[in-house]
Design an enzyme around this catalytic site. Structure first.
Site, PDB file in Angstrom:
ATOM      1  N   GLY A   1       0.809  -1.215   0.000  1.00  0.00           N
ATOM      2  CA  GLY A   1       0.000   0.000   0.000  1.00  0.00           C
ATOM      3  C   GLY A   1       0.839   1.260   0.000  1.00  0.00           C
ATOM      4  O   GLY A   1       0.750   2.089  -0.902  1.00  0.00           O
ATOM      5  N   ASP A   2       1.669   1.456   1.033  1.00  0.00           N
ATOM      6  CA  ASP A   2       2.557   2.615   1.088  1.00  0.00           C
ATOM      7  C   ASP A   2       4.012   2.184   1.233  1.00  0.00           C
ATOM      8  O   ASP A   2       4.829   2.892   1.810  1.00  0.00           O
ATOM      9  CB  ASP A   2       2.154   3.537   2.243  1.00  0.00           C
ATOM     10  CG  ASP A   2       2.180   2.807   3.592  1.00  0.00           C
ATOM     11  OD1 ASP A   2       2.322   1.572   3.599  1.00  0.00           O
ATOM     12  OD2 ASP A   2       2.079   3.487   4.641  1.00  0.00           O
ATOM     13  N   GLU A   3       4.331   1.018   0.695  1.00  0.00           N
ATOM     14  CA  GLU A   3       5.678   0.463   0.781  1.00  0.00           C
ATOM     15  C   GLU A   3       6.329   0.443  -0.597  1.00  0.00           C
ATOM     16  O   GLU A   3       5.735  -0.030  -1.571  1.00  0.00           O
ATOM     17  CB  GLU A   3       5.645  -0.955   1.360  1.00  0.00           C
ATOM     18  CG  GLU A   3       5.147  -1.012   2.795  1.00  0.00           C
ATOM     19  CD  GLU A   3       5.059  -2.442   3.304  1.00  0.00           C
ATOM     20  OE1 GLU A   3       5.017  -3.368   2.463  1.00  0.00           O
ATOM     21  OE2 GLU A   3       5.032  -2.639   4.532  1.00  0.00           O
TER      22      GLU A   3
END
Length: 402
Positions: free
Chosen positions: A324-326
């Protein structure tokens, strides 16, 4: 006693001209029919191969879309992950099964199958692919195809084939009266094209002018059939490239996805790269962006983050969004004239610039970065990624403790 002459045999005798005409007629008809059948079989074989490949790519895209849903056993998220595939023609049914074979969600096309027999030939059984996470199977995707994308091409192929046979039947009646050389040479040209199409899939081959009107018409029909097959091949190549890109890239940021990252890291290790750095990047408190500004703002932040990561890449570097936000980066420190920790600081500085959100607000994003260096921190993908992940969490915890 004078012998009597032998009695004449009753019935008309055939002439050499008639015998040669019948022989030429039979040979010509057989040769052209075999050429038509060869091209038809080649087209059917190619159609089936591309149909199977499309189903495989569709299953891979579906596997990427429903992976988070399988992790959390969320049927609604699984249906949303399958939604892009429901708009692709040629897919009749989709099923998502968990790791125990239980049905998580299912989608069936509301459109009926116009040619079930054709579907049964090209798609006798569903294409299934497993969904894996960290090396473990977490579910299965099953994809059923239908004949909606094949019917048009099959009809055109059959009509063109029937037209070829009809013209052949008319032309051979006239061509049967010509000498053998005049028939064999132009037919050899047609057979050569058919041979290249069948063996080498040379759909760019065309029958040249033969000097005989009937065979020129036949060559024109064969060329028309090859034009259709070549156009279909180009269309399928484009669809295959699009599906391949979707299977290996993140749709929001256009960066490579987790599968592409795993392949790139394995390839770099297999090539024997002496030293490179793996950076694991995680956005800090990203949930606050979605909660405070909305998901559109969250998407804008991820896109801006990906663009700033790409701006720091040099030739030979690699970046991907794996969650997701990696995000991750594979870089050669020597190419950046800096040590890995310095690269992380440069990345933090670039990311710290304000991001303009869709509503006009400004947001400053911070990230936690973990660095692992090959071979010091690991010599295989799992060890390197684990080391970088651990370093990233240590960075995040260090910020929280301040």
């Amino acid at each position: 006693m004078t012998p009597s002459p032998a009695p004449e045999r009753s019935g008309a005798r055939t002439t050499l001209q008639k015998l040669l005409s019948r022989f030429h007629f039979g040979v010509t008809l057989l040769a052209v029919a075999l050429s038509g059948i060869t091209i038809l079989l080649a087209g059917i074989t190619t159609l089936r191969g591309y149909a199977d490949r499309n189903m495989e790519l569709a299953a891979q895209v579906a596997a990427y879309g429903v992976e988070p849903a399988l992790v959390f056993n969320d049927p609604q998220a699984a249906r949303e992950g399958l939604q892009p595939l429901t708009r692709i023609p040629g897919i009749a049914r989709l099923r998502v099964l968990d790791d125990k074979g239980r049905l998580l969600t299912e989608w069936v096309s509301p459109h009926g199958d116009a040619m079930p027999m054709l579907t049964g030939f090209f798609f006798p059984r569903p294409f299934a692919t497993t969904v894996q996470r960290n090396g473990s199977v977490i579910g299965t995707i099953e994809v059923w195809g239908d004949s909606s994308t094949l019917t048009h091409y099959v009809r055109l192929g059959l009509l063109a084939g029937l037209a070829c046979l009809l013209i052949t039947a008319i032309g051979t009646v006239i061509l049967a009266r010509r000498f053998e050389y005049e028939l064999v040479k132009p037919l050899g040209e047609i057979a050569t094209v058919a041979h290249d199409v069948r063996l080498h899939r040379r759909f760019d081959k065309r029958v040249q002018g033969l000097g005989i009107a009937e065979l020129d018409r036949l060559g024109g029909d064969i060329n028309a059939l090859l034009d259709e097959l070549q156009g279909w091949q180009g269309h399928m190549e484009s669809e295959k490239a699009l599906l391949a890109h979707r299977a290996s890239h993140d749709p929001l940021t256009a960066l490579p996805n987790r599968a592409a990252f795993d392949e790139a890291l394995a390839a770099r290790l297999a090539a024997g790269a002496a030293r490179f750095a793996l950076l694991f990047i995680d956005a800090d408190n990203f949930k606050a962006v979605n909660d405070g500004f909305g998901h559109a703002a969250g998407d804008a932040v991820l896109v801006a983050l990906s663009q700033r990561i790409k701006a720091l890449l040099h030739q030979g570097d690699f970046a991907a969004r794996i969650g997701g936000d990696e995000f991750v980066m594979i870089v050669d420190p020597a190419g950046h004239d800096a040590q890995p920790d310095s690269l992380a600081e440069r990345l933090r500085a670039a990311i710290a610039d304000p991001i303009t959100l869709p509503g006009g607000d400004s947001y400053r994003l911070s990230v936690s970065i973990g660095v692992a260096v090959h071979p010091a921190d690991g010599t295989d993908p799992t060890a390197l990624l684990t080391a970088a992940d651990a370093a990233m969490y240590a960075d995040k915890l260090g910020k929280l403790s301040k």
